[in-house]
Structure formats: C-alpha cells, structure tokens
Scaffold this active site. Structure first.
Site, PDB file in Angstrom:
ATOM      1  N   ARG A 193      -2.719  11.164   5.588  1.00  0.00           N
ATOM      2  CA  ARG A 193      -2.833   9.805   6.128  1.00  0.00           C
ATOM      3  C   ARG A 193      -2.315   8.770   5.135  1.00  0.00           C
ATOM      4  NH1 ARG A 193      -6.485   5.655   5.448  1.00  0.00           N
ATOM      5  NH2 ARG A 193      -8.106   6.869   4.430  1.00  0.00           N
TER       6      ARG A 193
ATOM      7  N   GLU B 182      -6.271   1.785  -3.401  1.00  0.00           N
ATOM      8  CA  GLU B 182      -4.832   1.777  -3.630  1.00  0.00           C
ATOM      9  C   GLU B 182      -4.319   0.338  -3.744  1.00  0.00           C
ATOM     10  OE1 GLU B 182      -2.758   5.156  -1.469  1.00  0.00           O
ATOM     11  OE2 GLU B 182      -2.189   3.401  -0.321  1.00  0.00           O
TER      12      GLU B 182
ATOM     13  N   HIS C 117     -11.331  12.468  -0.025  1.00  0.00           N
ATOM     14  CA  HIS C 117     -11.411  11.135   0.562  1.00  0.00           C
ATOM     15  C   HIS C 117     -11.402  11.113   2.081  1.00  0.00           C
ATOM     16  CE1 HIS C 117     -11.011   6.848   0.715  1.00  0.00           C
ATOM     17  NE2 HIS C 117      -9.834   6.909   1.312  1.00  0.00           N
TER      18      HIS C 117
ATOM     19  N   GLN D 124      -7.482  15.027   2.653  1.00  0.00           N
ATOM     20  CA  GLN D 124      -6.822  14.164   1.668  1.00  0.00           C
ATOM     21  C   GLN D 124      -7.644  13.934   0.407  1.00  0.00           C
ATOM     22  OE1 GLN D 124      -6.225   9.631   2.326  1.00  0.00           O
ATOM     23  NE2 GLN D 124      -4.190  10.537   2.457  1.00  0.00           N
TER      24      GLN D 124
ATOM     25  N   ARG E 230      -0.463   9.413  -0.891  1.00  0.00           N
ATOM     26  CA  ARG E 230      -1.558   9.920  -1.727  1.00  0.00           C
ATOM     27  C   ARG E 230      -1.418  11.394  -2.094  1.00  0.00           C
ATOM     28  NH1 ARG E 230      -6.177   6.678   1.687  1.00  0.00           N
ATOM     29  NH2 ARG E 230      -5.616   4.672   0.787  1.00  0.00           N
TER      30      ARG E 230
ATOM     31  N   LEU F  37     -14.384   5.366  -5.289  1.00  0.00           N
ATOM     32  CA  LEU F  37     -12.993   5.001  -5.039  1.00  0.00           C
ATOM     33  C   LEU F  37     -12.564   3.716  -5.728  1.00  0.00           C
ATOM     34  CD1 LEU F  37     -10.682   6.081  -3.143  1.00  0.00           C
ATOM     35  CD2 LEU F  37     -11.181   4.059  -1.775  1.00  0.00           C
TER      36      LEU F  37
ATOM     37  N   PHE G 276       0.853  -1.188   0.000  1.00  0.00           N
ATOM     38  CA  PHE G 276       0.000   0.000   0.000  1.00  0.00           C
ATOM     39  C   PHE G 276       0.885   1.231   0.000  1.00  0.00           C
ATOM     40  CE2 PHE G 276      -4.487   1.091   0.705  1.00  0.00           C
ATOM     41  CZ  PHE G 276      -5.072  -0.083   0.305  1.00  0.00           C
TER      42      PHE G 276
ATOM     43  N   HIS H 137      -7.753  11.381  -2.597  1.00  0.00           N
ATOM     44  CA  HIS H 137      -7.233  10.083  -3.019  1.00  0.00           C
ATOM     45  C   HIS H 137      -7.006  10.141  -4.525  1.00  0.00           C
ATOM     46  CE1 HIS H 137      -6.994   5.819  -3.829  1.00  0.00           C
ATOM     47  NE2 HIS H 137      -7.077   5.535  -2.547  1.00  0.00           N
TER      48      HIS H 137
HETATM   49  C1  LIG Z   1     -14.682   4.379  -0.139  1.00  0.00           C
HETATM   50  C2  LIG Z   1     -13.747   4.399   1.039  1.00  0.00           C
HETATM   51  C3  LIG Z   1     -12.770   3.421   1.152  1.00  0.00           C
HETATM   52  C4  LIG Z   1     -11.899   3.432   2.242  1.00  0.00           C
HETATM   53  N1  LIG Z   1     -10.950   2.456   2.343  1.00  0.00           N
HETATM   54  C5  LIG Z   1     -10.138   2.409   3.432  1.00  0.00           C
HETATM   55  C6  LIG Z   1      -9.218   1.348   3.598  1.00  0.00           C
HETATM   56  O1  LIG Z   1      -9.129   0.426   2.804  1.00  0.00           O
HETATM   57  N2  LIG Z   1      -8.425   1.370   4.689  1.00  0.00           N
HETATM   58  C7  LIG Z   1      -8.483   2.371   5.627  1.00  0.00           C
HETATM   59  O2  LIG Z   1      -7.734   2.334   6.598  1.00  0.00           O
HETATM   60  N3  LIG Z   1      -9.370   3.385   5.488  1.00  0.00           N
HETATM   61  C8  LIG Z   1     -10.204   3.412   4.422  1.00  0.00           C
HETATM   62  N4  LIG Z   1     -11.111   4.435   4.299  1.00  0.00           N
HETATM   63  C9  LIG Z   1     -11.283   5.387   5.402  1.00  0.00           C
HETATM   64  C10 LIG Z   1     -12.065   4.722   6.538  1.00  0.00           C
HETATM   65  O3  LIG Z   1     -12.979   3.813   6.011  1.00  0.00           O
HETATM   66  C11 LIG Z   1     -12.826   5.732   7.375  1.00  0.00           C
HETATM   67  O4  LIG Z   1     -11.998   6.803   7.740  1.00  0.00           O
HETATM   68  C12 LIG Z   1     -13.347   5.061   8.665  1.00  0.00           C
HETATM   69  O5  LIG Z   1     -14.026   3.867   8.347  1.00  0.00           O
HETATM   70  C13 LIG Z   1     -14.238   5.995   9.450  1.00  0.00           C
HETATM   71  O6  LIG Z   1     -14.811   5.267  10.489  1.00  0.00           O
HETATM   72  P1  LIG Z   1     -15.629   5.988  11.630  1.00  0.00           P
HETATM   73  O7  LIG Z   1     -15.996   4.918  12.604  1.00  0.00           O
HETATM   74  O8  LIG Z   1     -14.879   7.140  12.123  1.00  0.00           O
HETATM   75  O9  LIG Z   1     -16.932   6.567  10.906  1.00  0.00           O
HETATM   76  P2  LIG Z   1     -17.974   5.993   9.844  1.00  0.00           P
HETATM   77  O10 LIG Z   1     -17.757   4.576   9.507  1.00  0.00           O
HETATM   78  O11 LIG Z   1     -18.030   6.971   8.736  1.00  0.00           O
HETATM   79  O12 LIG Z   1     -19.324   6.041  10.643  1.00  0.00           O
HETATM   80  C14 LIG Z   1     -19.933   7.258  11.020  1.00  0.00           C
HETATM   81  C15 LIG Z   1     -21.146   6.933  11.857  1.00  0.00           C
HETATM   82  O13 LIG Z   1     -21.652   8.132  12.410  1.00  0.00           O
HETATM   83  C16 LIG Z   1     -23.051   8.163  12.264  1.00  0.00           C
HETATM   84  N5  LIG Z   1     -23.463   9.569  12.263  1.00  0.00           N
HETATM   85  C17 LIG Z   1     -22.943  10.612  11.572  1.00  0.00           C
HETATM   86  N6  LIG Z   1     -23.583  11.752  11.871  1.00  0.00           N
HETATM   87  C18 LIG Z   1     -24.523  11.430  12.790  1.00  0.00           C
HETATM   88  C19 LIG Z   1     -25.521  12.161  13.488  1.00  0.00           C
HETATM   89  N7  LIG Z   1     -25.694  13.462  13.303  1.00  0.00           N
HETATM   90  N8  LIG Z   1     -26.315  11.471  14.342  1.00  0.00           N
HETATM   91  C20 LIG Z   1     -26.181  10.133  14.536  1.00  0.00           C
HETATM   92  N9  LIG Z   1     -25.254   9.386  13.898  1.00  0.00           N
HETATM   93  C21 LIG Z   1     -24.446  10.039  13.041  1.00  0.00           C
HETATM   94  C22 LIG Z   1     -23.335   7.406  10.995  1.00  0.00           C
HETATM   95  O14 LIG Z   1     -24.634   6.882  10.988  1.00  0.00           O
HETATM   96  C23 LIG Z   1     -22.282   6.300  11.088  1.00  0.00           C
HETATM   97  O15 LIG Z   1     -22.770   5.229  11.852  1.00  0.00           O
HETATM   98  C24 LIG Z   1     -11.998   4.443   3.216  1.00  0.00           C
HETATM   99  C25 LIG Z   1     -12.989   5.405   3.110  1.00  0.00           C
HETATM  100  C26 LIG Z   1     -13.834   5.405   2.022  1.00  0.00           C
HETATM  101  C27 LIG Z   1     -14.848   6.501   1.920  1.00  0.00           C
END
Ligand SMILES: Cc1cc2nc3c(=O)[nH]c(=O)nc-3n(C[C@H](O)[C@H](O)[C@H](O)COP(=O)(O)OP(=O)(O)OC[C@H]3O[C@@H](n4cnc5c(N)ncnc54)[C@H](O)[C@@H]3O)c2cc1C
Length: 574
Positions: free
Chosen positions: A389, A250, A347, A235, A281, A247, A115, A237
């Site tokens: 990141r 990578e 991203h 960031q 990135r 997306l 990666f 991507h």
């Molecule tokens: C397409 C994509 C691919 C990715 N691939 C990778 C990867 O391969 N490896 C890696 O390390 N990272 C990757 N990332 C980044 C990583 O997935 C995210 O940064 C990470 O999963 C975020 O997790 P989180 O728990 O912070 O929030 P999220 O998983 O985004 O969850 C947010 C939560 O908050 C809730 N929420 C938001 N606002 C409110 C509100 N007002 N009231 C109640 N609930 C609310 C939502 O319902 C949800 O449950 C990727 C991101 C994307 C977009």
C-alpha cells in the site's frame, strides 16, 4: 439479549463510521465496537489522506491511479484502484464539509505534502498529494465522522466484542457479541452485516498497531468458510521507533527528513535514485534491512537514523508536533537536534476478507457473494493496494469503500426479510467461554502470545525463505495446542479482559498460520512479500491473487486473476 437491526456494523474506525452514516439513510443501524468508538486505531493515523486535488502543484487522479498500481507492484485490481483514485477529490470535499480541520495553505486551500510513491507525470518526480491535519489526520477525521453519526439515528454499542458471525447456509444473519462490562451475550440480528474491524498488526512482535488490532473478525470469518485473500502481503513501515515500533509518519520524510546509515550516507540514493527517501515502503524497509545486514547500521547495530534536523523548526511545530513529542517522550530525543533511531515496524495488512467494489464479501475465487455479508477498511481486501500500500491510501480506502458498502447495504436491506439467530448459536459461544474459564491448563496467555509474536517476526517479516517458513508452520501447530492449555485467573463476568485476550490470541495464531502458509506457497518476490530464494517478480506464474481456505486438511489455496485495465505490468524502478 436479542436485538433486531436492518444493518449491523462491527467496528467504529473510519470504515465502519462512514458506512454507518450512509446505511442509516435507509434503515436502522447498530455499530458494535470493542473499544470506545473514538479510540479506534484510525485515530492514530498521522500523515494524511491522498487525493489529487492539485492545490500546491499540478496533479491528476490518473497519476494517482498509476502510482497506486505501481506501488502495489501490479497486484492491485485496477477497477478498484480507479474507483478509489477517481472518488478521492469528492471524498476530501465531503470530509471538509463534515468539519475535518485540514491544515491550510497561506491562501486558505487544503494544504498537501509529499508522501512515499506519490509522483507526477507517471513517476517523474514526487508530488504533494497528501491532505493532512498536522500529524493527527486520522484523529480529525474520526471525530468528524463520529459526530456525524451522533446527529443521525445510529445506535452505538461501545465495549461490545463480536465473538461470532452467524450464518444460515450462504446467508449472514448477524453476529453475537459480549457486553464487556457485564459479560452478557447479545444476539444482533441484521439483514446486512458489515465487518469493519481493522488490521491485525499484533500478529508481529514489533508493530505500529494498537493493542486491539488483533484481527478477530478475520479469524471468525475464516472459521465460517470465508476465504482470506493475499495474506502473504503484510507491510512493514520503514520508520518505527527503534525497540518500540511506534510509528514516525512518512510525512517526516515528506517534509524533508532523510534516512542515514552508519557511514553517514543517505543510502536511499542508491536504491531509488529518482525519489530516494520517498520510495514506496516495501523498498525502503528492504533497503534498511540490507544496510543493517551488510554492517552499515548505526555503530554496526540493528537500526538506522531518520534525520529531520534539517527541517525548519516552525514546520516541525506546525506540521509534525505529535511525532516530535513521541521522540521526546519515548526516546528522550529532541528530533530538531538529534537524528531518530528507526527500524521497520509491522504496519498494514494488504490482505483480508475478499470483497467487490461495493463491499460484498466473496465466498470463493469466482466472486460468488455471501448474502448479507460485507467488509470494508483494513480488514477487507478489495485489492486497492495490491502487494504494497502507498501511504495515505488507507484512510482514503476506508472512507471511499466504507461509503460504497453503506450504500450497497442500504439497497440490500429492502430485498430481504428479518433474520432470526437460533438459540444453539448462542449456546455454542457460551460453551467456548466456559471452556476457557474452566480450563486448568498450565499456560499463560501473555507468555504464549509473546513467543508467537517473536516467532512471526523472526521467520516471516521483511525477508522470507522456504526454510524459515517451513519451520514456522511446524512450530505454529504446537501453538494451537498450547492455546488449549491456557488457563486464566479471572473467573468473573465484568470486564474480563483476560478471557477476551485468550480469544484474541486464538485469532492471532490462526491468522499467523494463514500468513505463513500463504507466504510459503507464493514462489516469487512482489511488493511486501520478499522471498530470498525467489528474488524476482514472476508475472507469468504469479500475477494472481491468493485465496486461502480453511479445510480439514489445513489451509488450502485457490487463485483469482488480477484485474488489469489500464496499466500493464512493467519494471518497478523509482
Ligand atoms: C500508527 C498508524 C498510523 C497510520 N497513519 C496512516 C496515515 O497517515 N494515512 C493512511 O492512509 N493510513 C494510515 N494508517 C493506516 C490506517 O490508519 C488504517 O488502515 C485505518 O485507519 C483502518 O481503519 P478501519 O476503519 O479499517 O479500522 P480501525 O480504525 O482499526 O477500527 C477497527 C474497529 O474495529 C473494532 N473491532 C475490532 N475487533 C472487534 C470485535 N471483535 N468486536 C467489536 N469491534 C471490534 C474496534 O473497536 C475498532 O472500532 C496508519 C496506521 C497506524 C497504525
């Protein structure tokens, strides 16, 4: 309706779920989520989660630590980065035991792939550090953690959108949320509240982020006087599907894919001679934009190609099935036969709510804590990623710091009494809702949002400069006015998503303003923040974190020194 819990968690992505699994060992836990839990954006993560297991070739947490510091252009806090990289191996074993179906090597170990920015021997060559479950890694982990919460006594409130966090002086009392199904406002009293509400890629027109990634709780926290840290670092991507932003992981380059310009050149050889297409990135996104600006896009147009036609079809089927399907469905391209048109896509937010390594939210640049308020995951800034990141470090961040926050809250709840949210906090939220419903304004939310997102993309994306940022900030103040003039057709209470979109747009515009102001004041280029008018990194003046505060005079700034323990800033060559 009023609820009482020991711990309240807003968000059911990986950070929220991992914290819930921990906090529930010490008391009652409620998880609020505006989506159904398994629809959180974490489930879209494709490529992998980083840990120096060394299953495929020699690796060490120390190299991981170094790569993360260098990838983040030396802005990351090294105490946090060390904790994350050192805890990575234990974390993967724990996830495996929870039932995450990782892809395997022929001898049955957890498989690992290359990666961006992950190297051996302090930058000598790429290393296989990404643990993955085909290209559905986030999905696999999300389901495993959700099942785990199901076995415990965690109370889920799906389709509940948090509208406010309630404070009493410096103590957080819980949050107010609307039950999206009925429109009823619920007050959640909690001794400890964790914000785990994910990213805010929807600030930009072209993004890989889900529709729900609108940064609501960052906007709410900012309104409550909590500062936002390092918001200028967003960031892009390098490989979003052209025109769509969806997306392409990578991992596609980790498996041998290459970026090609209009002249058929593998241009990353020029920008990062040692690790080429596996550079971080920020560097690749700038390289792509430079190729395009200098007329070397495909056919002179504004995209380049990601070529994975040389990757064995068996590997594509086994390790990259999802992105192969995306290319066929959205672009009508079979990536085993034709190159994929790509362009950088918004991203990941490096910036967010400032916390210490146990998720405690800081109320200022000195690190003074907001009592009872915690943050983890993409919405938080513990600064494990600095100015940029590395791939696979976000999933790691969510589970490592989600767990730590869960443990810290478990301890904290024993030291405080019950909280009691007052009636007037609930009334204020209801009044805001009434104001939107009764507005007779002429603006439509969808139109305002689209114009706002385009403006952010045009003036504050991969490259920035003073002129564009100054214009952007001026124009954003008119968007705040337009926001007040939005009216909606749906006046009902059940599933009034039109109303919720207006509320989300308010947070997006507020965050756009903080991003733009933060980008304007940082007069250097570092990581994802590339200033055309200040092209060099300036450690003498800018080796510090930005803390943005909301004041009556607008956004104001203070600074916090970077924690440098092991690796002194050096030239960032790959
Ligand atoms: C397409 C994509 C691919 C990715 N691939 C990778 C990867 O391969 N490896 C890696 O390390 N990272 C990757 N990332 C980044 C990583 O997935 C995210 O940064 C990470 O999963 C975020 O997790 P989180 O728990 O912070 O929030 P999220 O998983 O985004 O969850 C947010 C939560 O908050 C809730 N929420 C938001 N606002 C409110 C509100 N007002 N009231 C109640 N609930 C609310 C939502 O319902 C949800 O449950 C990727 C991101 C994307 C977009």
């Amino acid at each position: 309706m009023t609820h009482y819990f020991d711990t309240l968690i807003i968000g059911s992505g990986l950070a929220g779920l991992r914290a819930a699994g921990e906090a529930v060992k010490k008391g009652s836990v409620a998880v609020l989520t505006k989506l159904y839990p398994t629809r959180s954006h974490s489930g879209a993560a494709q490529g992998g989660i980083g840990a120096a297991l060394g299953n495929e070739e020699p690796d060490s947490p120390e190299w991981h630590f170094y790569d993360t510091v260098k990838g983040g252009d030396f802005l990351g806090d090294q105490d946090a980065i060390e904790v994350m990289c050192e805890d990575a191996i234990r974390t993967i074993v724990e996830l495996e035991h929870l039932g995450v179906p990782f892809s395997r090597t022929p001898e049955g170990k957890i498989a690992q792939r290359r990666f961006g920015g992950h190297t051996r021997d302090f930058g000598a060559a790429p290393v296989r550090r990404a643990c993955y479950s085909a290209d559905r890694t986030g999905h696999a982990i999300l389901y495993a953690l959700y099942e785990q919460c199901g076995h415990e006594r965690v109370d889920f409130f799906p389709e509940f959108q948090a509208l406010d966090i309630v404070m009493d002086g410096n103590r957080c009392l819980g949050a107010l949320a609307v039950n999206i199904r009925t429109g009823e406002i619920h007050a959640f009293n909690a001794k400890a509240t964790l914000v785990a509400s994910g990213g805010y890629g929807r600030v930009f027109k072209t993004t890989s982020n889900a529709i729900a990634s609108t940064g609501d709780c960052l906007g709410i926290a900012f309104n409550k006087g909590v500062p936002l840290e390092d918001m200028e670092f967003f960031q892009f991507h390098p490989t979003g599907l052209y025109g769509l932003g969806i997306l392409i992981t990578e991992g596609a380059r980790g498996e041998g894919g290459m970026l090609i310009n209009g002249k058929g050149e593998r241009f990353m050889e020029r920008y990062a001679p040692t690790i080429k297409d596996l550079a971080p990135r920020d560097m690749i996104s700038r390289a792509i934009m430079t190729e395009i600006r200098e007329g070397r896009g495909i056919g002179g147009r504004d995209y380049v190609h990601l070529d994975i036609t040389g990757v064995d079809k068996k590997i594509l089927n086994e390790r990259l099935p999802e992105i192969s399907a995306f290319c066929k469905i959205y672009m009508g391209i079979d990536p085993s036969e034709k190159p994929i048109p790509v362009l950088p896509t918004a991203h990941y937010a490096m910036g967010g709510i400032p916390t210490d390594i146990d998720g405690r939210v800081s109320r200022d640049e000195t690190g003074e804590v907001v009592k009872g308020l915690y943050a983890a995951g993409e919405c938080a800034c513990v600064s494990a990623h600095g100015a940029n990141r590395l791939g696979c470090n976000s999933l790691l961040d969510t589970v490592v710091f989600g767990r730590r926050a869960g443990m810290a809250m478990g301890e904290f709840i024993g030291s405080v009494g019950k909280s009691e949210i007052k009636r007037d906090a609930v009334d204020a939220v209801k009044e805001n809702i009434e104001a939107v419903i009764n507005s007779k304004g002429k603006e439509k939310a969808g139109e305002v949002r689209a114009e706002f997102q385009k403006l952010m993309m045009d003036k504050c994306s991969v490259f920035r400069n003073e002129k564009d940022l100054t214009t952007l900030i001026q124009e954003l103040s008119s968007f705040k006015e337009r926001l007040k003039d939005i009216s909606i057709k749906d006046k009902g209470s059940a599933f009034n998503t039109e109303l919720l979109e207006v509320i989300e747009l308010g947070h997006l515009i507020a965050l756009g303003e903080v991003i733009a102001a933060s980008a304007l004041q940082r007069k250097e280029s570092r990581g994802a923040h590339a200033r055309e008018d200040y092209p060099k990194r300036d450690d003498e003046n800018w080796l510090k974190h930005t803390f943005a505060f909301k004041t009556d005079r607008g956004v104001e700034f203070k600074y916090k020194p970077v924690v440098v323990t092991r690796f002194k800033p050096e030239d960032r060559k790959y």
